[in-house]
Design an enzyme around this catalytic site. Structure first.
Site, PDB file in Angstrom:
ATOM      1  N   ASP A   1       0.874  -1.334   0.122  1.00 20.92           N
ATOM      2  CA  ASP A   1      -0.068   0.087   0.098  1.00 20.92           C
ATOM      3  C   ASP A   1       0.894   1.300  -0.092  1.00 20.92           C
ATOM      4  O   ASP A   1       1.751   1.372   0.673  1.00 20.92           O
ATOM      5  CB  ASP A   1      -0.928  -0.035   1.309  1.00 20.92           C
TER       6      ASP A   1
ATOM      7  N   ASP B   1      -8.430   4.478   5.694  1.00 17.43           N
ATOM      8  CA  ASP B   1      -7.078   4.839   5.129  1.00 17.43           C
ATOM      9  C   ASP B   1      -6.812   6.092   5.808  1.00 17.43           C
ATOM     10  O   ASP B   1      -5.913   7.016   5.515  1.00 17.43           O
ATOM     11  CB  ASP B   1      -7.144   5.534   3.633  1.00 17.43           C
TER      12      ASP B   1
ATOM     13  N   PHE C   1       0.333  13.281   0.699  1.00 17.53           N
ATOM     14  CA  PHE C   1      -1.073  12.727   0.483  1.00 17.53           C
ATOM     15  C   PHE C   1      -1.501  12.142   1.793  1.00 17.53           C
ATOM     16  O   PHE C   1      -0.608  11.477   2.618  1.00 17.53           O
ATOM     17  CB  PHE C   1      -1.057  11.809  -0.496  1.00 17.53           C
TER      18      PHE C   1
END
Length: 423
Positions: free
Chosen positions: A152, A303, A321
């Site tokens: 990820d 997330d 991000f």
């Protein structure tokens, strides 16, 4: 271990549905569910009148930043934030520094997490060193405690994907992928659309996600199961729906920001709205909502991606991000999904409890059946309050600060113990 009696709540079970029953917890398990249970001697009693009692929420997509990024988050601070958010179990991602890619590192941090107030599970890098060039030693990583495999933050390489799918399946653990074609992302920092043009920022085209999703689905059809992380596009939802109709072994998740926000909500160059994949169009948001309602999307995950204020101070172009999500997971789901009639309470229990437990092979979690783990999330649907400016997380990079929400956790119970209470 003291017994705990939850009285007068509305039990929401993903299998059996809803009932107003008492719940007796003993020895870290659900001992009994019945009307008007008399408290045993020495039992702690919690009055849940007016509350909704769910199986403990399981977040399968959390970044705790430890090791390497402890100024933004630690495993302990993430666990505290999770408990406050009604999360009783979380799966940590391996994109740490160094990456969670060796059995020794997994064992070390699993031991350190054992005493925390919630269940902490670890995913391990699917490729050696999380470098994307060779498959990792998945068998050894499983023996060290890994519950899933993923790179990820990086997309699994196509050349290795069939082998990784087959090896993960042979070990009985999920392979998760961050579907993104980085050659198409380029220097983009925001969805390629009206907000990017208005703010004069480089855009990320939708096909960066869509093409990777299609690639993963096709690989799954021939090799075995794969789980698609943080889906944000109408095209991704449509592809997942078709794959399921064809009987292919694909599952998918989305995040609260993709069903509550879209690119039009970005009013200024505020990096608290910068995440990957980026916020999409209102049509994409509607498609994600439809996918949650009709069963296409299996799981809601946060997330949770904390970054310190200093790291997020550079605007869209210079900031990393990611946004935090553990402490706003429950009220966003209740406010935007249940109270607006998008999904039922029972369906939400599937998305946040039963399906994540099934994906991770947690056979005694995700249900309110007697004998299951005494992990509970108690929700107050009546009280409305605004998302605060600061959090139990070490970071505060949330686009939801100041938003009025209902459905905040009244209490979180893990292994029969109250780990958070707002009363």
């Amino acid at each position: 271990m003291a017994q705990l009696l939850i009285k007068n709540g509305l039990l929401v079970d993903p299998d059996s549905g809803e009932a107003r029953l008492d719940l007796l917890l003993s020895g870290g398990r659900i001992a009994r569910a019945a009307a008007s249970i008399k408290a045993p001697a020495g039992c702690v009693v919690y009055d849940a009148a007016g509350l909704w009692v769910f199986p403990g929420f399981i977040d399968i997509h959390v970044h705790a930043r430890e090791p390497g990024g402890e100024t933004s988050e630690t495993i302990a601070s993430a666990a505290a934030a999770a408990a406050a958010g009604g999360v009783t179990s979380m799966l940590l991602m391996p994109n740490t520094a160094p990456p969670m890619a060796t059995p020794a590192l997994l064992r070390r941090y699993a031991a350190a997490a054992a005493g925390l107030p919630i269940n902490v599970y670890f995913s391990a890098a699917a490729t050696a060193g999380r470098a994307g060039t060779a498959a990792a030693g998945l068998g050894a990583l499983k023996k060290a405690g890994a519950r899933a495999f993923t790179d990820d933050g990086g997309c699994l390489p196509g050349a290795l994907l069939p082998e990784l799918i087959r090896r993960a399946a042979s070990l009985g653990l999920p392979l998760m992928d961050h579907p993104e074609d980085f050659s198409r992302t380029g220097s983009g920092v925001i969805n390629a659309g009206p907000a990017a043009r208005r703010l004069r920022l480089p855009g990320i085209p939708p096909e960066a996600e869509a093409l990777a999703v299609l690639r993963d689905i096709l690989a799954s059809a021939g090799a075995g199961p794969i789980h698609l992380q943080h889906l944000s596009l109408a095209a991704s939802v449509a592809a997942l729906r078709l794959a399921k109709q064809a009987g292919w072994p694909v599952t998918g998740e989305t995040c609260p920001h993709y069903f509550t926000l879209c690119e039009s909500d970005i009013k200024r160059n505020d990096a608290d709205f910068k995440m990957k994949p980026p916020l999409r169009s209102s049509a994409d948001r509607a498609a994600v909502l439809a996918g949650l309602a009709d069963g296409t999307i299996d799981v809601i995950a946060t997330d949770h991606a904390p970054h310190s204020p200093a790291l997020k101070a550079g605007g869209f172009l210079k900031s990393p991000f990611g946004i935090i999500g553990l402490e706003t997971l429950a009220p966003l789901c209740i406010t935007e999904l249940v109270l607006k009639g998008v999904v039922s309470r029972r369906r939400l229990a599937q998305l946040l409890s039963a399906n994540p437990a099934r994906l991770l092979g947690l056979k005694n979690k995700g249900s309110l059946r007697p004998g299951c783990a005494a992990d509970l999330t108690l929700i107050d649907p009546r009280t409305a309050r605004r998302v605060p400016e600061s959090f139990l997380s070490k970071s505060s990079n949330s686009p939801f600060k100041g938003r009025l929400l209902r459905g905040w956790p009244a209490a979180t119970v893990a292994a029969g113990k109250i780990t958070h209470s707002s009363r």
